[in-house]
Scaffold this motif. Structure first.
Motif, mmCIF file in Angstrom:
data_model
loop_
_atom_site.group_PDB
_atom_site.id
_atom_site.type_symbol
_atom_site.label_atom_id
_atom_site.label_comp_id
_atom_site.label_asym_id
_atom_site.label_seq_id
_atom_site.Cartn_x
_atom_site.Cartn_y
_atom_site.Cartn_z
ATOM 1 N N HIS A 74 43.839 37.025 43.852
ATOM 2 C CA HIS A 74 44.726 38.249 43.180
ATOM 3 C C HIS A 74 43.929 38.381 41.567
ATOM 4 O O HIS A 74 43.500 37.559 40.827
ATOM 5 C CB HIS A 74 45.960 37.665 43.062
ATOM 6 N N PHE A 75 43.857 39.686 41.454
ATOM 7 C CA PHE A 75 43.180 40.415 40.295
ATOM 8 C C PHE A 75 44.250 41.438 40.004
ATOM 9 O O PHE A 75 44.512 42.215 40.598
ATOM 10 C CB PHE A 75 41.576 40.860 40.327
ATOM 11 N N ALA A 76 43.984 41.416 38.405
ATOM 12 C CA ALA A 76 44.813 42.771 37.767
ATOM 13 C C ALA A 76 43.720 43.055 36.757
ATOM 14 O O ALA A 76 43.725 42.959 35.551
ATOM 15 C CB ALA A 76 46.018 42.319 37.172
ATOM 16 N N PRO A 77 42.648 44.091 37.243
ATOM 17 C CA PRO A 77 41.769 44.447 36.242
ATOM 18 C C PRO A 77 42.165 45.836 35.538
ATOM 19 O O PRO A 77 43.081 46.485 35.960
ATOM 20 C CB PRO A 77 40.536 45.065 36.984
ATOM 21 N N ALA A 78 41.976 45.739 34.191
ATOM 22 C CA ALA A 78 42.356 46.851 33.292
ATOM 23 C C ALA A 78 40.934 47.264 32.699
ATOM 24 O O ALA A 78 40.488 46.456 32.118
ATOM 25 C CB ALA A 78 43.455 46.603 32.071
ATOM 26 N N TYR A 79 40.540 48.585 32.759
ATOM 27 C CA TYR A 79 39.156 48.550 32.306
ATOM 28 C C TYR A 79 38.950 50.358 32.115
ATOM 29 O O TYR A 79 40.139 51.131 32.483
ATOM 30 C CB TYR A 79 38.122 48.489 33.404
ATOM 31 N N VAL A 80 37.996 50.416 31.400
ATOM 32 C CA VAL A 80 37.647 52.057 31.082
ATOM 33 C C VAL A 80 36.551 52.489 32.034
ATOM 34 O O VAL A 80 35.665 51.743 32.418
ATOM 35 C CB VAL A 80 37.159 51.923 29.646
ATOM 36 N N PHE A 107 29.408 66.242 43.756
ATOM 37 C CA PHE A 107 28.983 64.548 43.728
ATOM 38 C C PHE A 107 28.783 64.233 42.509
ATOM 39 O O PHE A 107 28.360 64.648 41.711
ATOM 40 C CB PHE A 107 27.552 64.939 44.433
ATOM 41 N N PHE A 108 29.403 63.040 42.492
ATOM 42 C CA PHE A 108 29.427 62.188 41.083
ATOM 43 C C PHE A 108 28.903 60.722 41.312
ATOM 44 O O PHE A 108 28.765 60.295 42.415
ATOM 45 C CB PHE A 108 30.794 62.159 40.687
ATOM 46 N N ILE A 109 28.460 60.307 40.139
ATOM 47 C CA ILE A 109 28.387 58.744 39.858
ATOM 48 C C ILE A 109 29.622 58.324 38.886
ATOM 49 O O ILE A 109 29.987 59.276 38.097
ATOM 50 C CB ILE A 109 27.121 58.490 39.566
ATOM 51 N N ARG A 110 29.833 57.057 38.877
ATOM 52 C CA ARG A 110 30.851 56.469 37.924
ATOM 53 C C ARG A 110 30.545 55.310 37.825
ATOM 54 O O ARG A 110 29.941 54.587 38.566
ATOM 55 C CB ARG A 110 32.085 56.823 38.376
ATOM 56 N N GLY A 111 31.079 54.714 36.485
ATOM 57 C CA GLY A 111 30.850 53.275 36.377
ATOM 58 C C GLY A 111 32.136 52.849 35.367
ATOM 59 O O GLY A 111 33.036 53.754 34.745
ATOM 60 N N GLY A 112 32.442 51.535 35.520
ATOM 61 C CA GLY A 112 33.658 51.171 34.479
ATOM 62 C C GLY A 112 33.354 49.685 34.220
ATOM 63 O O GLY A 112 32.757 48.932 34.828
ATOM 64 N N TYR A 113 34.048 49.398 32.964
ATOM 65 C CA TYR A 113 33.900 47.995 32.560
ATOM 66 C C TYR A 113 35.278 47.426 31.707
ATOM 67 O O TYR A 113 35.920 48.251 31.244
ATOM 68 C CB TYR A 113 32.910 47.736 31.589
ATOM 69 N N GLY A 114 35.756 46.324 32.100
ATOM 70 C CA GLY A 114 36.945 45.962 31.686
ATOM 71 C C GLY A 114 37.115 44.509 31.830
ATOM 72 O O GLY A 114 36.341 43.528 32.049
ATOM 73 N N ARG A 115 38.396 43.873 31.456
ATOM 74 C CA ARG A 115 38.965 42.544 31.725
ATOM 75 C C ARG A 115 39.730 42.492 32.969
ATOM 76 O O ARG A 115 40.415 43.401 33.475
ATOM 77 C CB ARG A 115 39.762 42.280 30.618
ATOM 78 N N LEU A 116 39.711 41.407 33.440
ATOM 79 C CA LEU A 116 40.636 40.786 34.432
ATOM 80 C C LEU A 116 41.729 40.113 33.758
ATOM 81 O O LEU A 116 41.482 38.893 33.187
ATOM 82 C CB LEU A 116 40.012 39.845 35.656
ATOM 83 N N LEU A 117 42.931 40.476 34.027
ATOM 84 C CA LEU A 117 44.053 40.074 33.142
ATOM 85 C C LEU A 117 44.959 39.002 34.028
ATOM 86 O O LEU A 117 45.056 39.005 35.201
ATOM 87 C CB LEU A 117 45.146 41.403 32.886
ATOM 88 N N GLY A 118 44.843 37.804 33.258
ATOM 89 C CA GLY A 118 45.660 36.705 33.687
ATOM 90 C C GLY A 118 47.357 36.763 33.597
ATOM 91 O O GLY A 118 47.714 36.063 32.841
#
Length: 183
Positions: free
Chosen positions: A94-100, A113-124
């Motif tokens: 199980h993961f709970a990611p919070a990201y931008v 048509f789009f491209i996208r990206g995101g980076y963030g943390r996996l909340l414990g």
């Protein structure tokens, strides 16, 4: 007192919905997006014969539920704050990611048509959820409704998660998503 707040909230939502039909195409502003994604895997015990009950050839192996609150900067670019729940059934994780996230429309047309990206943390958030970090890359198509306000997004995402002690464990997945974007 709580009933007054509930009544006021319902009134404001109804007021917003009733006048939303008069607005034209939206190029800027706040939006909310909800998404459902799944990762598919091949059933290793599948057989072609009809006699054996080995199940379907392709099985869902993970389920992702995402909520996004974002801002459309212009016709091409939007940013968002994402809260997500991921369940990988085969691994029991199980993961709970919070990201931008950042989405950019490469082709502007009736459908984008789009491209996208995101980076963030996996909340414990509990002992059942893994802590770490993640990034996501994707591409897809945005299909608008009749008045070019709300839309559906369909595409593919590649996600990489690093977790565990000193983030030594990793999990990569390719998922199919469908999202509904509301202005």
């Amino acid at each position: 007192m709580k009933s007054i707040y509930i009544l006021l909230t319902c009134f404001l939502l109804c007021f917003n919905v009733s006048f939303s039909q008069f607005k034209t195409e939206v190029n800027k502003g706040l939006f909310y997006k909800i998404a459902l994604s799944t990762t598919l895997s091949i059933n290793k015990e599948y057989t072609v014969s009809n006699e054996d009950d080995s199940g379907p050839l392709i099985n869902p192996s993970a389920l992702f539920l995402n909520n996004t609150l974002g801002y459309q900067l212009d016709k091409r670019t939007s940013i968002g704050l994402n809260l997500e729940y991921n369940w990988h059934s085969q691994q029991g994780l199980h993961f709970a990611p919070a990201y931008v996230s950042l989405r950019h429309n490469i082709i502007l047309d009736d459908d984008n048509f789009f491209i996208r990206g995101g980076y963030g943390r996996l909340l414990g958030i509990s002992k059942d959820f893994e802590k770490g970090n993640m990034y996501k890359l994707g591409l897809g198509i945005q299909i608008f409704d009749n008045n070019y306000r709300n839309s559906s997004l369909i595409g593919l995402d590649f996600t990489r998660k690093r977790f565990g002690y000193n983030k030594l464990e990793g999990l990569s997945s390719l998922s199919i998503f469908i999202e509904f974007m509301l202005f």
